[in-house]
Design a protein around this motif. Structure first.
Motif, short mmCIF file in Angstrom:
data_model
loop_
_atom_site.label_atom_id
_atom_site.label_comp_id
_atom_site.label_asym_id
_atom_site.label_seq_id
_atom_site.Cartn_x
_atom_site.Cartn_y
_atom_site.Cartn_z
N ALA A 39 0.86 -1.28 -0.11
CA ALA A 39 -0.09 -0.26 -0.03
C ALA A 39 0.88 1.38 0.02
O ALA A 39 0.46 2.33 -0.63
CB ALA A 39 -0.93 -0.02 1.16
N GLN A 86 -2.02 -6.26 -3.42
CA GLN A 86 -2.82 -5.97 -2.27
C GLN A 86 -3.86 -6.56 -2.12
O GLN A 86 -4.46 -7.34 -1.04
CB GLN A 86 -2.97 -4.34 -2.40
N PHE A 119 -3.01 0.28 6.80
CA PHE A 119 -2.92 1.08 5.42
C PHE A 119 -2.38 2.52 5.67
O PHE A 119 -1.75 3.16 4.98
CB PHE A 119 -4.24 1.05 4.63
#
Length: 224
Positions: free
Chosen positions: A123, A166, A190
């Protein structure tokens, strides 16, 4: 979802990562309302408290985060891309990612922290590349064409690849654990990785919003 993510993508072209990433994670509280209204799920007192804290943290973030527009040109991205801070950051990320992947694949350790840390590491690259791509598109519309530079396509490839992997690891976590556990923890991981990435790559600084982040994370955890 497509409309929402398009707006989220466009926002990265105008505002710092340290502001956009936490606000984008407000979907956790939205999901809680939707589940109560349409799926007739019960909201616990801790859920309401968590949502209140998440909203309070978001409000403080809007007020304290560096809300300064930054023109992202291809030359700017190239300059940051070869900076020693980012190179050290990427090397550390790759090492940690490979170690976690070894334990996950070879040793069969399928703990939620391992899976969501893999997602968070990817991320951080996603938000860096999304801001670069969005910023260069915005700069192309408002000033000088940036889409002919090789760095644009490099960041575009990184954005697509990191998003795909992801989703892969996040789906695996969701298959192994309940959504109510995975979603809030993933948002915390995240947001943390996005903020660190923004500080390292784009030289952003959160300053007084660290208190807001603490409140925001605490609220997200309660919602979970």
């Amino acid at each position: 979802m497509a409309l929402g993510e398009t707006g989220n993508f466009a926002a990265y072209g105008f505002a710092p990562i340290t502001l956009i990433a936490p606000l984008g994670c407000m979907s956790v509280t939205g999901s809680a309302f939707i589940s109560a209204m349409f799926l007739k799920e019960n909201l616990r007192a801790s859920d309401v408290l968590g949502m209140t804290l998440a909203f309070a943290g978001s409000y403080l973030l809007v007020n304290f985060a560096p809300n300064i527009s930054q023109a992202i040109s291809a030359r700017t991205v190239q300059y940051y891309f070869v900076g020693w801070q980012f190179l050290i950051y990427v090397i550390l990320e790759i090492l940690i990612f490979c170690i976690l992947l070894y334990f996950y694949k070879r040793k069969g350790m399928k703990h939620i922290v391992i899976l969501l840390t893999l997602v968070a590491l990817l991320a951080s690259l996603t938000v860096i590349s999304v801001k670069a791509v969005s910023g260069m598109i915005t700069f192309s519309v408002t000033d000088k064409m940036q889409l002919t530079y090789p760095i644009f396509y490099i960041m575009l490839i990184i954005m697509i690849a990191s998003c795909v992997f992801q989703v892969k690891f996040l789906n695996q976590a969701t298959n192994l654990y309940s959504t109510a556990t995975v979603v809030p923890i993933n948002h915390i991981f995240f947001t943390t990785s996005a903020i660190i990435a923004g500080i390292v790559f784009y030289k952003e600084f959160l300053g007084a919003a660290f208190l807001a982040m603490f409140i925001y994370f605490f609220g997200e955890t309660d919602v979970g």
